[in-house]
Motif scaffolding. Structure first.
Motif, PDB file in Angstrom:
ATOM      1  N   ALA A  90       0.844  -1.204   0.000  1.00 13.49           N
ATOM      2  CA  ALA A  90       0.000   0.000   0.000  1.00 13.49           C
ATOM      3  C   ALA A  90       0.874   1.247   0.000  1.00 13.49           C
ATOM      4  CB  ALA A  90      -0.944   0.001   1.193  1.00 13.49           C
ATOM      5  N   ALA A  91       1.892   1.273   0.858  1.00 10.66           N
ATOM      6  CA  ALA A  91       2.799   2.423   0.912  1.00 10.66           C
ATOM      7  C   ALA A  91       3.572   2.556  -0.399  1.00 10.66           C
ATOM      8  CB  ALA A  91       3.761   2.293   2.089  1.00 10.66           C
ATOM      9  N   ASP A  92       3.972   1.434  -0.962  1.00  9.81           N
ATOM     10  CA  ASP A  92       4.669   1.475  -2.255  1.00  9.81           C
ATOM     11  C   ASP A  92       3.752   2.021  -3.340  1.00  9.81           C
ATOM     12  OD1 ASP A  92       6.873   0.338  -1.025  1.00  9.81           O
ATOM     13  OD2 ASP A  92       6.469  -1.681  -1.775  1.00  9.81           O
ATOM     14  N   ASN A  93       2.512   1.517  -3.389  1.00  7.16           N
ATOM     15  CA  ASN A  93       1.571   1.936  -4.432  1.00  7.16           C
ATOM     16  C   ASN A  93       1.230   3.420  -4.341  1.00  7.16           C
ATOM     17  OD1 ASN A  93       1.465  -0.623  -5.513  1.00  7.16           O
ATOM     18  ND2 ASN A  93      -0.394  -1.193  -4.423  1.00  7.16           N
ATOM     19  N   TYR A  94       1.219   3.954  -3.120  1.00  9.78           N
ATOM     20  CA  TYR A  94       0.901   5.373  -2.930  1.00  9.78           C
ATOM     21  C   TYR A  94       2.154   6.253  -2.898  1.00  9.78           C
ATOM     22  CZ  TYR A  94      -4.124   5.024  -2.556  1.00  9.78           C
ATOM     23  OH  TYR A  94      -5.456   4.854  -2.858  1.00  9.78           O
ATOM     24  N   GLY A  95       3.314   5.672  -3.120  1.00  5.47           N
ATOM     25  CA  GLY A  95       4.549   6.461  -3.184  1.00  5.47           C
ATOM     26  C   GLY A  95       4.865   7.167  -1.888  1.00  5.47           C
ATOM     27  N   ILE A  96       4.614   6.524  -0.762  1.00  8.15           N
ATOM     28  CA  ILE A  96       4.818   7.155   0.541  1.00  8.15           C
ATOM     29  C   ILE A  96       6.313   7.325   0.809  1.00  8.15           C
ATOM     30  CG2 ILE A  96       4.409   6.971   3.034  1.00  8.15           C
ATOM     31  CD1 ILE A  96       1.886   7.431   1.210  1.00  8.15           C
ATOM     32  N   GLU A  97       6.704   8.567   1.023  1.00  9.17           N
ATOM     33  CA  GLU A  97       8.091   8.894   1.347  1.00  9.17           C
ATOM     34  C   GLU A  97       8.237   9.340   2.791  1.00  9.17           C
ATOM     35  OE1 GLU A  97       9.420  11.781  -1.473  1.00  9.17           O
ATOM     36  OE2 GLU A  97       9.064  10.458  -3.167  1.00  9.17           O
ATOM     37  N   TYR A  98       7.157   9.810   3.397  1.00  8.47           N
ATOM     38  CA  TYR A  98       7.173  10.256   4.784  1.00  8.47           C
ATOM     39  C   TYR A  98       5.764  10.106   5.353  1.00  8.47           C
ATOM     40  CZ  TYR A  98       5.106  14.433   2.771  1.00  8.47           C
ATOM     41  OH  TYR A  98       4.277  15.295   2.095  1.00  8.47           O
ATOM     42  N   ILE A  99       5.695  10.136   6.657  1.00 10.66           N
ATOM     43  CA  ILE A  99       4.393  10.089   7.331  1.00 10.66           C
ATOM     44  C   ILE A  99       4.333  11.215   8.343  1.00 10.66           C
ATOM     45  CG2 ILE A  99       3.843   7.663   6.945  1.00 10.66           C
ATOM     46  CD1 ILE A  99       5.072   7.016   9.663  1.00 10.66           C
ATOM     47  N   PRO A 100       3.143  11.705   8.641  1.00 12.29           N
ATOM     48  CA  PRO A 100       1.862  11.284   8.091  1.00 12.29           C
ATOM     49  C   PRO A 100       1.680  11.760   6.648  1.00 12.29           C
ATOM     50  CG  PRO A 100       1.532  13.178   9.516  1.00 12.29           C
ATOM     51  CD  PRO A 100       2.982  12.795   9.624  1.00 12.29           C
ATOM     52  N   THR A 101       1.010  10.938   5.874  1.00 15.78           N
ATOM     53  CA  THR A 101       0.566  11.277   4.531  1.00 15.78           C
ATOM     54  C   THR A 101      -0.854  10.765   4.400  1.00 15.78           C
ATOM     55  OG1 THR A 101       2.780  11.160   3.563  1.00 15.78           O
ATOM     56  CG2 THR A 101       0.931  10.873   2.057  1.00 15.78           C
TER      57      THR A 101
END
Length: 164
Positions: free
Chosen positions: A124-135
């Protein structure tokens, strides 16, 4: 040496291109993960119910994430009966599942909370391109991303514009 650097730069460029975050107006990417209670829950199920869904990537160890929780609790109380749901995706890290469950309970995070990992991967984080949190990503009932990275009082302001 120059050849090695050129190869590394090429690999990094490919990784960055794959990990690009969806933008406002894009279609959401479905996520189906395990809740605190051990059930499967997906974003598509919530959207099928005609709800606005805030997909929130966070972790218990993240100070800025913890700072946002009271705002999320307040927004959820105000808008949950008007067609709003939060789909909280924990990125606490493998081996911290029990800490996450206890935290969700103690902080009165009564919305849909899911464990972001299947094994050691978090697609899920990969698919949404998460680089930092919170996002986070606010998804409209028609499956479009309406807003991203809402913070503090902005969450309620945006919801008030969309949910009557």
């Amino acid at each position: 040496m120059k050849r090695l650097l050129a190869i590394l730069c090429g690999v990094l460029a490919v990784n960055i291109a794959v990990a690009q975050q969806p933008q406002v107006g894009d279609n959401y990417i479905d996520v189906n993960l395990t809740t605190v209670d051990g059930q499967q829950a997906s974003v598509s199920e919530l959207l099928n119910d005609g709800k606005w869904v805030l997909i929130d990537f966070w972790a218990t160890w993240c100070g800025p994430c913890r700072h946002e929780i009271p705002y999320l609790v307040e927004a959820y109380k105000e808008f949950k009966d008007k067609g709003f749901e939060i789909y909280g995706i924990s990125l606490c890290g493998p081996g911290r599942e029990e800490t996450w469950k206890e935290f969700v309970k103690n902080e009165s995070m009564t919305w849909v909370n899911v464990w972001g990992y299947v094994g050691r991967e978090c697609k899920a984080a990969d698919n949404y391109g998460i680089e930092y949190i919170p996002t986070n990503f606010l998804i409209s009932p028609d499956g479009k991303i309406a807003a991203t990275n809402l913070r503090g009082e902005d969450i309620k302001k945006i919801l008030a514009e969309h949910i009557k």
